[in-house]
Scaffold this motif. Structure first.
Motif, PDB file in Angstrom:
ATOM      1  N   ASN A 227       0.849  -1.194   0.000  1.00 37.37           N
ATOM      2  CA  ASN A 227       0.000   0.000   0.000  1.00 37.37           C
ATOM      3  C   ASN A 227       0.882   1.240   0.000  1.00 37.37           C
ATOM      4  OD1 ASN A 227      -2.593  -1.460   0.309  1.00 37.37           O
ATOM      5  ND2 ASN A 227      -1.654  -2.115   2.210  1.00 37.37           N
ATOM      6  N   LYS A 228       1.188   1.735  -1.184  1.00 40.90           N
ATOM      7  CA  LYS A 228       2.130   2.848  -1.314  1.00 40.90           C
ATOM      8  C   LYS A 228       1.512   4.207  -1.031  1.00 40.90           C
ATOM      9  CE  LYS A 228       5.096   0.364  -4.460  1.00 40.90           C
ATOM     10  NZ  LYS A 228       5.759   0.297  -5.744  1.00 40.90           N
ATOM     11  N   THR A 229       0.227   4.369  -1.349  1.00 44.40           N
ATOM     12  CA  THR A 229      -0.421   5.669  -1.234  1.00 44.40           C
ATOM     13  C   THR A 229      -1.723   5.554  -0.455  1.00 44.40           C
ATOM     14  OG1 THR A 229       0.446   6.188  -3.430  1.00 44.40           O
ATOM     15  CG2 THR A 229      -1.225   7.663  -2.564  1.00 44.40           C
ATOM     16  N   LYS A 230      -1.975   6.492   0.445  1.00 47.29           N
ATOM     17  CA  LYS A 230      -3.203   6.510   1.238  1.00 47.29           C
ATOM     18  C   LYS A 230      -4.425   6.575   0.322  1.00 47.29           C
ATOM     19  CE  LYS A 230      -5.491   8.824   5.022  1.00 47.29           C
ATOM     20  NZ  LYS A 230      -5.381   9.780   6.089  1.00 47.29           N
ATOM     21  N   GLY A 231      -5.412   5.738   0.643  1.00 49.85           N
ATOM     22  CA  GLY A 231      -6.672   5.762  -0.086  1.00 49.85           C
ATOM     23  C   GLY A 231      -6.681   4.957  -1.374  1.00 49.85           C
ATOM     24  N   GLN A 232      -5.556   4.466  -1.800  1.00 50.43           N
ATOM     25  CA  GLN A 232      -5.475   3.695  -3.040  1.00 50.43           C
ATOM     26  C   GLN A 232      -5.481   2.203  -2.725  1.00 50.43           C
ATOM     27  OE1 GLN A 232      -5.512   5.199  -6.131  1.00 50.43           O
ATOM     28  NE2 GLN A 232      -5.874   7.011  -4.898  1.00 50.43           N
TER      29      GLN A 232
ATOM     30  N   GLY B  93      -4.132  -1.393  -2.668  1.00 49.57           N
ATOM     31  CA  GLY B  93      -2.764  -1.897  -2.638  1.00 49.57           C
ATOM     32  C   GLY B  93      -2.412  -2.647  -3.907  1.00 49.57           C
ATOM     33  N   GLU B  94      -1.145  -2.577  -4.273  1.00 49.84           N
ATOM     34  CA  GLU B  94      -0.676  -3.281  -5.459  1.00 49.84           C
ATOM     35  C   GLU B  94      -0.483  -4.756  -5.119  1.00 49.84           C
ATOM     36  OE1 GLU B  94       2.832  -1.486  -7.145  1.00 49.84           O
ATOM     37  OE2 GLU B  94       2.010   0.520  -6.858  1.00 49.84           O
ATOM     38  N   PRO B  95      -1.172  -5.656  -5.836  1.00 53.43           N
ATOM     39  CA  PRO B  95      -0.973  -7.082  -5.597  1.00 53.43           C
ATOM     40  C   PRO B  95       0.471  -7.470  -5.904  1.00 53.43           C
ATOM     41  CG  PRO B  95      -2.877  -6.708  -7.020  1.00 53.43           C
ATOM     42  CD  PRO B  95      -2.163  -5.409  -6.873  1.00 53.43           C
TER      43      PRO B  95
ATOM     44  N   MET C  86      10.103  -7.979   3.932  1.00 51.60           N
ATOM     45  CA  MET C  86       9.842  -7.465   5.272  1.00 51.60           C
ATOM     46  C   MET C  86      11.157  -7.118   5.955  1.00 51.60           C
ATOM     47  SD  MET C  86       6.582  -7.778   5.804  1.00 51.60           S
ATOM     48  CE  MET C  86       5.169  -8.609   5.134  1.00 51.60           C
ATOM     49  N   GLU C  87      11.162  -5.976   6.650  1.00 50.21           N
ATOM     50  CA  GLU C  87      12.344  -5.537   7.384  1.00 50.21           C
ATOM     51  C   GLU C  87      12.023  -5.506   8.877  1.00 50.21           C
ATOM     52  OE1 GLU C  87      15.252  -1.657   7.678  1.00 50.21           O
ATOM     53  OE2 GLU C  87      14.057  -1.910   5.879  1.00 50.21           O
ATOM     54  N   ALA C  88      12.824  -6.207   9.666  1.00 48.67           N
ATOM     55  CA  ALA C  88      12.598  -6.290  11.111  1.00 48.67           C
ATOM     56  C   ALA C  88      12.500  -4.898  11.727  1.00 48.67           C
ATOM     57  CB  ALA C  88      13.718  -7.081  11.784  1.00 48.67           C
TER      58      ALA C  88
ATOM     59  N   GLY D 246       8.618  -0.512   0.973  1.00 46.98           N
ATOM     60  CA  GLY D 246       7.831   0.191  -0.036  1.00 46.98           C
ATOM     61  C   GLY D 246       6.438   0.578   0.402  1.00 46.98           C
ATOM     62  N   ASP D 247       5.983   0.093   1.563  1.00 47.39           N
ATOM     63  CA  ASP D 247       4.638   0.391   2.052  1.00 47.39           C
ATOM     64  C   ASP D 247       4.632   1.715   2.808  1.00 47.39           C
ATOM     65  OD1 ASP D 247       1.899  -1.240   2.529  1.00 47.39           O
ATOM     66  OD2 ASP D 247       2.321  -0.020   4.304  1.00 47.39           O
ATOM     67  N   ARG D 248       3.527   2.432   2.731  1.00 46.77           N
ATOM     68  CA  ARG D 248       3.436   3.745   3.387  1.00 46.77           C
ATOM     69  C   ARG D 248       3.471   3.655   4.918  1.00 46.77           C
ATOM     70  NH1 ARG D 248      -1.163   6.191   5.047  1.00 46.77           N
ATOM     71  NH2 ARG D 248      -3.012   4.927   5.198  1.00 46.77           N
ATOM     72  N   HIS D 249       3.210   2.479   5.491  1.00 51.34           N
ATOM     73  CA  HIS D 249       3.239   2.314   6.943  1.00 51.34           C
ATOM     74  C   HIS D 249       4.584   1.826   7.466  1.00 51.34           C
ATOM     75  CE1 HIS D 249      -1.178   2.187   6.250  1.00 51.34           C
ATOM     76  NE2 HIS D 249      -1.131   2.973   7.299  1.00 51.34           N
ATOM     77  N   LYS D 250       5.569   1.668   6.589  1.00 49.93           N
ATOM     78  CA  LYS D 250       6.875   1.164   7.009  1.00 49.93           C
ATOM     79  C   LYS D 250       7.451   2.070   8.099  1.00 49.93           C
ATOM     80  CE  LYS D 250      11.400  -0.205   5.438  1.00 49.93           C
ATOM     81  NZ  LYS D 250      12.514   0.517   4.909  1.00 49.93           N
TER      82      LYS D 250
END
Length: 145
Positions: free
Chosen positions: A11-16, A18-20, A26-28, A34-38
Protein backbone atom coordinates in the motif's frame (compact mmCIF):
# COMPACT_ATOMS: atom_id res chain seq x y z
CA UNK A 1 -2.73 -23.94 13.83
CA UNK A 2 -1.71 -23.58 10.19
CA UNK A 3 -2.90 -21.70 7.12
CA UNK A 4 -1.51 -20.15 3.97
CA UNK A 5 -0.96 -16.78 2.30
CA UNK A 6 -3.53 -16.13 -0.45
CA UNK A 7 -2.93 -12.41 -1.02
CA UNK A 8 -0.06 -9.92 -0.71
CA UNK A 9 -0.35 -6.15 -1.16
CA UNK A 10 1.94 -3.15 -0.91
CA UNK A 11 0.00 0.00 0.00
CA UNK A 12 2.13 2.85 -1.31
CA UNK A 13 -0.42 5.67 -1.23
CA UNK A 14 -3.20 6.51 1.24
CA UNK A 15 -6.67 5.76 -0.09
CA UNK A 16 -5.48 3.69 -3.04
CA UNK A 17 -5.95 -0.03 -3.52
CA UNK A 18 -2.76 -1.90 -2.64
CA UNK A 19 -0.68 -3.28 -5.46
CA UNK A 20 -0.97 -7.08 -5.60
CA UNK A 21 2.37 -8.81 -5.31
CA UNK A 22 3.84 -12.29 -5.49
CA UNK A 23 6.45 -11.40 -2.84
CA UNK A 24 6.71 -8.84 -0.02
CA UNK A 25 10.06 -8.01 1.51
CA UNK A 26 9.84 -7.47 5.27
CA UNK A 27 12.34 -5.54 7.38
CA UNK A 28 12.60 -6.29 11.11
CA UNK A 29 11.27 -3.43 13.24
CA UNK A 30 10.14 -1.55 10.12
CA UNK A 31 7.50 -3.45 8.15
CA UNK A 32 6.82 -3.95 4.44
CA UNK A 33 9.49 -2.43 2.18
CA UNK A 34 7.83 0.19 -0.04
CA UNK A 35 4.64 0.39 2.05
CA UNK A 36 3.44 3.75 3.39
CA UNK A 37 3.24 2.31 6.94
CA UNK A 38 6.88 1.16 7.01
CA UNK A 39 8.52 2.16 10.28
CA UNK A 40 5.31 3.37 11.89
CA UNK A 41 5.07 1.86 15.36
CA UNK A 42 3.06 -1.25 16.11
CA UNK A 43 0.98 -1.26 12.91
CA UNK A 44 3.74 -2.18 10.47
CA UNK A 45 1.82 -5.02 8.81
CA UNK A 46 -1.95 -5.40 8.42
CA UNK A 47 -3.53 -8.83 8.06
CA UNK A 48 -7.01 -10.10 7.24
CA UNK A 49 -8.60 -13.38 6.16
CA UNK A 50 -9.89 -14.58 2.80
CA UNK A 51 -13.14 -15.46 4.56
CA UNK A 52 -13.69 -11.84 5.65
CA UNK A 53 -12.86 -10.53 2.17
CA UNK A 54 -15.46 -12.94 0.73
CA UNK A 55 -18.02 -11.74 3.29
CA UNK A 56 -17.29 -8.09 2.42
CA UNK A 57 -17.73 -8.77 -1.29
CA UNK A 58 -21.11 -10.48 -0.72
CA UNK A 59 -22.57 -7.80 1.57
CA UNK A 60 -25.03 -5.49 -0.17
CA UNK A 61 -24.63 -2.71 2.39
CA UNK A 62 -20.98 -1.60 2.56
CA UNK A 63 -19.54 -0.25 5.78
CA UNK A 64 -17.06 2.61 6.10
CA UNK A 65 -14.08 0.29 6.60
CA UNK A 66 -14.87 -1.94 3.62
CA UNK A 67 -12.93 0.51 1.46
CA UNK A 68 -10.81 2.08 4.17
CA UNK A 69 -8.89 -0.96 5.42
CA UNK A 70 -6.06 -2.02 3.11
CA UNK A 71 -4.32 -5.19 4.23
CA UNK A 72 -0.80 -6.29 3.38
CA UNK A 73 -1.46 -10.00 3.86
CA UNK A 74 -4.58 -12.10 3.27
CA UNK A 75 -4.58 -15.48 5.02
CA UNK A 76 -6.68 -18.58 4.62
CA UNK A 77 -7.20 -21.29 7.23
CA UNK A 78 -6.31 -19.36 10.40
CA UNK A 79 -9.24 -18.04 12.47
CA UNK A 80 -8.01 -14.51 13.18
CA UNK A 81 -10.57 -14.01 15.96
CA UNK A 82 -8.76 -16.74 17.94
CA UNK A 83 -5.42 -14.89 17.89
CA UNK A 84 -4.25 -12.56 20.66
CA UNK A 85 -1.69 -9.81 21.18
CA UNK A 86 1.76 -11.32 21.61
CA UNK A 87 1.12 -14.33 19.36
CA UNK A 88 3.77 -14.89 16.70
CA UNK A 89 3.02 -15.95 13.14
CA UNK A 90 5.76 -17.57 11.09
CA UNK A 91 5.34 -17.08 7.36
CA UNK A 92 8.17 -18.51 5.31
CA UNK A 93 11.34 -17.07 6.86
CA UNK A 94 9.53 -14.12 8.49
CA UNK A 95 8.15 -13.87 12.02
CA UNK A 96 5.41 -11.36 12.81
CA UNK A 97 4.47 -10.41 16.38
CA UNK A 98 0.80 -9.50 16.78
CA UNK A 99 0.30 -6.05 18.29
CA UNK A 100 -3.45 -5.45 17.78
CA UNK A 101 -6.11 -8.08 17.29
CA UNK A 102 -9.27 -6.01 16.93
CA UNK A 103 -9.95 -3.15 14.59
CA UNK A 104 -11.50 0.06 15.90
CA UNK A 105 -15.14 0.44 14.93
CA UNK A 106 -16.26 3.79 13.55
CA UNK A 107 -19.98 3.19 14.16
CA UNK A 108 -20.74 6.91 14.42
CA UNK A 109 -19.63 7.54 10.81
CA UNK A 110 -20.39 4.12 9.27
CA UNK A 111 -23.31 3.67 6.92
CA UNK A 112 -24.08 0.11 8.08
CA UNK A 113 -27.47 -0.09 9.72
CA UNK A 114 -27.50 -0.70 13.48
CA UNK A 115 -29.04 -4.13 12.83
CA UNK A 116 -25.83 -5.18 11.03
CA UNK A 117 -23.53 -4.01 13.81
CA UNK A 118 -21.14 -5.07 15.04
CA UNK A 119 -19.36 -5.48 11.74
CA UNK A 120 -17.34 -8.69 11.31
CA UNK A 121 -14.28 -6.60 10.46
CA UNK A 122 -13.87 -5.66 14.12
CA UNK A 123 -12.56 -9.13 14.99
CA UNK A 124 -10.94 -10.01 11.68
CA UNK A 125 -8.32 -7.34 11.15
CA UNK A 126 -5.00 -7.70 12.94
CA UNK A 127 -1.78 -5.74 13.02
CA UNK A 128 1.78 -6.91 13.57
CA UNK A 129 5.41 -5.85 13.88
CA UNK A 130 8.12 -7.58 11.87
CA UNK A 131 10.38 -9.56 14.22
CA UNK A 132 12.50 -11.37 11.62
CA UNK A 133 13.38 -9.90 8.21
CA UNK A 134 12.86 -11.84 5.00
CA UNK A 135 10.41 -12.43 2.19
CA UNK A 136 6.81 -13.59 2.31
CA UNK A 137 5.58 -15.28 -0.86
CA UNK A 138 2.11 -15.99 -2.15
CA UNK A 139 1.26 -19.56 -1.12
CA UNK A 140 3.61 -19.61 1.89
CA UNK A 141 2.49 -21.71 4.86
CA UNK A 142 1.54 -19.71 7.97
CA UNK A 143 2.11 -21.19 11.43
CA UNK A 144 1.22 -19.92 14.88
CA UNK A 145 4.41 -20.51 16.92
Amino acid sequence: MQGKVVGLYCNKTKGQVGEPSQVLKMEAGQGVCGDRHKGKGDRQVSITSAEIKDWMNKEEEKGLCFNKFKENITLEGIPLEALKIGDVLEIGQVQLGLTECNKDCHADSCQLSPSKMPCKLIHSEIFAKVITSGEIKLGDIVKLI
